[in-house]
Scaffold this motif. Structure first.
Motif, PDB file in Angstrom:
ATOM      1  N   GLY A   2     -17.424  24.081  39.662  1.00 30.66           N
ATOM      2  CA  GLY A   2     -17.667  24.977  38.621  1.00 30.66           C
ATOM      3  C   GLY A   2     -19.229  25.507  38.521  1.00 30.66           C
ATOM      4  N   ILE A   3     -20.039  24.315  38.798  1.00 38.32           N
ATOM      5  CA  ILE A   3     -21.587  24.663  38.651  1.00 38.32           C
ATOM      6  C   ILE A   3     -21.846  25.808  40.066  1.00 38.32           C
ATOM      7  CG2 ILE A   3     -23.946  23.847  38.960  1.00 38.32           C
ATOM      8  CD1 ILE A   3     -22.784  21.273  37.436  1.00 38.32           C
ATOM      9  N   ALA A   4     -21.361  25.436  40.936  1.00 40.02           N
ATOM     10  CA  ALA A   4     -21.599  26.337  42.246  1.00 40.02           C
ATOM     11  C   ALA A   4     -20.884  27.658  42.078  1.00 40.02           C
ATOM     12  CB  ALA A   4     -20.832  25.601  43.534  1.00 40.02           C
ATOM     13  N   ILE A   5     -20.045  27.782  41.428  1.00 43.38           N
ATOM     14  CA  ILE A   5     -19.420  28.940  41.042  1.00 43.38           C
ATOM     15  C   ILE A   5     -20.358  29.723  40.138  1.00 43.38           C
ATOM     16  CG2 ILE A   5     -17.453  30.087  39.864  1.00 43.38           C
ATOM     17  CD1 ILE A   5     -15.685  28.160  41.188  1.00 43.38           C
ATOM     18  N   SER A   6     -20.717  29.189  39.317  1.00 43.33           N
ATOM     19  CA  SER A   6     -21.633  29.784  38.240  1.00 43.33           C
ATOM     20  C   SER A   6     -23.076  30.298  38.793  1.00 43.33           C
ATOM     21  CB  SER A   6     -21.883  29.004  36.968  1.00 43.33           C
ATOM     22  OG  SER A   6     -22.476  27.948  37.145  1.00 43.33           O
ATOM     23  N   GLU A   7     -23.608  29.323  39.803  1.00 41.31           N
ATOM     24  CA  GLU A   7     -24.763  29.723  40.425  1.00 41.31           C
ATOM     25  C   GLU A   7     -24.542  30.689  41.414  1.00 41.31           C
ATOM     26  OE1 GLU A   7     -26.096  26.079  42.103  1.00 41.31           O
ATOM     27  OE2 GLU A   7     -26.665  25.279  39.897  1.00 41.31           O
ATOM     28  N   LYS A   8     -23.508  31.162  41.974  1.00 40.14           N
ATOM     29  CA  LYS A   8     -23.373  32.039  43.130  1.00 40.14           C
ATOM     30  C   LYS A   8     -22.866  33.482  42.555  1.00 40.14           C
ATOM     31  CE  LYS A   8     -22.952  28.881  46.591  1.00 40.14           C
ATOM     32  NZ  LYS A   8     -23.325  28.695  48.037  1.00 40.14           N
ATOM     33  N   LEU A   9     -22.398  33.619  41.205  1.00 38.49           N
ATOM     34  CA  LEU A   9     -21.918  34.787  40.757  1.00 38.49           C
ATOM     35  C   LEU A   9     -22.898  35.413  39.885  1.00 38.49           C
ATOM     36  CD1 LEU A   9     -18.316  33.801  39.922  1.00 38.49           C
ATOM     37  CD2 LEU A   9     -18.925  34.870  42.074  1.00 38.49           C
ATOM     38  N   SER A  10     -22.858  36.661  39.804  1.00 39.60           N
ATOM     39  CA  SER A  10     -23.724  37.384  39.038  1.00 39.60           C
ATOM     40  C   SER A  10     -23.065  37.079  37.418  1.00 39.60           C
ATOM     41  CB  SER A  10     -23.788  38.812  39.305  1.00 39.60           C
ATOM     42  OG  SER A  10     -22.413  39.341  38.933  1.00 39.60           O
ATOM     43  N   THR A  11     -23.924  37.553  36.478  1.00 41.69           N
ATOM     44  CA  THR A  11     -23.494  37.071  35.261  1.00 41.69           C
ATOM     45  C   THR A  11     -22.053  37.941  34.870  1.00 41.69           C
ATOM     46  OG1 THR A  11     -25.670  36.943  34.558  1.00 41.69           O
ATOM     47  CG2 THR A  11     -24.130  37.477  32.772  1.00 41.69           C
ATOM     48  N   GLU A  12     -22.141  39.246  35.241  1.00 45.73           N
ATOM     49  CA  GLU A  12     -20.762  40.083  35.176  1.00 45.73           C
ATOM     50  C   GLU A  12     -19.552  39.300  35.839  1.00 45.73           C
ATOM     51  OE1 GLU A  12     -21.127  44.046  35.825  1.00 45.73           O
ATOM     52  OE2 GLU A  12     -23.275  44.373  34.737  1.00 45.73           O
ATOM     53  N   GLU A  13     -19.807  38.748  36.883  1.00 47.59           N
ATOM     54  CA  GLU A  13     -18.862  38.200  37.804  1.00 47.59           C
ATOM     55  C   GLU A  13     -18.368  37.057  37.128  1.00 47.59           C
ATOM     56  OE1 GLU A  13     -20.039  40.043  42.316  1.00 47.59           O
ATOM     57  OE2 GLU A  13     -20.923  38.067  41.586  1.00 47.59           O
ATOM     58  N   PHE A  14     -19.360  36.334  36.796  1.00 49.82           N
ATOM     59  CA  PHE A  14     -19.092  35.036  36.358  1.00 49.82           C
ATOM     60  C   PHE A  14     -18.391  35.301  34.675  1.00 49.82           C
ATOM     61  CE2 PHE A  14     -19.888  31.321  33.434  1.00 49.82           C
ATOM     62  CZ  PHE A  14     -19.348  30.329  34.105  1.00 49.82           C
ATOM     63  N   ASN A  15     -18.664  36.050  34.010  1.00 51.85           N
ATOM     64  CA  ASN A  15     -17.985  36.368  32.923  1.00 51.85           C
ATOM     65  C   ASN A  15     -16.577  36.748  33.062  1.00 51.85           C
ATOM     66  OD1 ASN A  15     -20.054  35.593  31.367  1.00 51.85           O
ATOM     67  ND2 ASN A  15     -20.699  37.679  31.049  1.00 51.85           N
ATOM     68  N   GLN A  16     -16.241  37.658  34.069  1.00 52.68           N
ATOM     69  CA  GLN A  16     -14.901  38.161  34.435  1.00 52.68           C
ATOM     70  C   GLN A  16     -14.148  36.849  35.047  1.00 52.68           C
ATOM     71  OE1 GLN A  16     -13.508  41.287  34.053  1.00 52.68           O
ATOM     72  NE2 GLN A  16     -11.624  40.087  34.710  1.00 52.68           N
ATOM     73  N   PHE A  17     -14.816  36.121  35.755  1.00 53.61           N
ATOM     74  CA  PHE A  17     -14.217  34.859  36.476  1.00 53.61           C
ATOM     75  C   PHE A  17     -13.756  34.037  35.326  1.00 53.61           C
ATOM     76  CE2 PHE A  17     -14.596  30.577  38.019  1.00 53.61           C
ATOM     77  CZ  PHE A  17     -13.318  30.488  38.904  1.00 53.61           C
ATOM     78  N   ALA A  18     -14.638  33.901  34.186  1.00 50.36           N
ATOM     79  CA  ALA A  18     -14.491  33.182  33.112  1.00 50.36           C
ATOM     80  C   ALA A  18     -13.177  33.690  32.186  1.00 50.36           C
ATOM     81  CB  ALA A  18     -15.713  32.958  32.265  1.00 50.36           C
TER      82      ALA A  18
END
Length: 137
Positions: free
Chosen positions: A17-33
């Motif tokens: 989970g942490i690695a995913i949040s660090e590698k994605l941009s904020t928009e990508e992470f929000n979409q992923f979330a």
């Protein structure tokens, strides 16, 4: 929803989970979330648990029917064996009957009691005479 989005991601992806949040941009992470939250909602949907219960019930019914099918196949095997046995006996007795019927065709007016006898008892002679008169013979 009782879980936060971060909690949902942590529950699904644990260590990554942490690695995913660090590698994605904020928009990508929000979409992923959001996608993770939708997935969580679908997994916690009562219809999903109902489907799981229905699947278990259907699998139980299939197992029960397989057992009944096995019992029916066993009974069919036993009945087929009985049919084979009875068919053999029937053929034996049928052959005996046919031989006896063929032997009786030479003397159709006689039965097993009168074959070879030359005289009748008086009451039988009288009964035969009455029968022949009544039937025009």
């Amino acid at each position: 929803m009782s879980k936060t989005i971060a909690g949902a991601i942590a529950s699904f992806f644990g260590r990554s989970g942490i690695a995913i949040s660090e590698k994605l941009s904020t928009e990508e992470f929000n979409q992923f979330a959001e996608d993770a939250a939708e997935l969580d909602a679908k997994l916690n949907d009562p219809a999903t648990s109902q489907l799981a219960a229905d699947l278990k019930a259907a699998n139980d019914k299939v197992a029960e029917l397989k057992g009944q099918l096995t019992e029916a196949a066993t009974a069919q095997t036993k009945l087929n064996e009985q049919i084979a046995t009875l068919t053999g006996e029937r053929d034996k007795y049928k052959a005996q009957h046919e031989r006896a019927a063929e032997a009786g065709t030479g003397t159709p007016k006689e039965d097993a009691n009168s074959r070879g006898k030359s005289e009748m008892a008086s009451y039988n002679a009288h009964a035969l005479e009455v029968y022949n008169k009544a039937n025009g013979k």
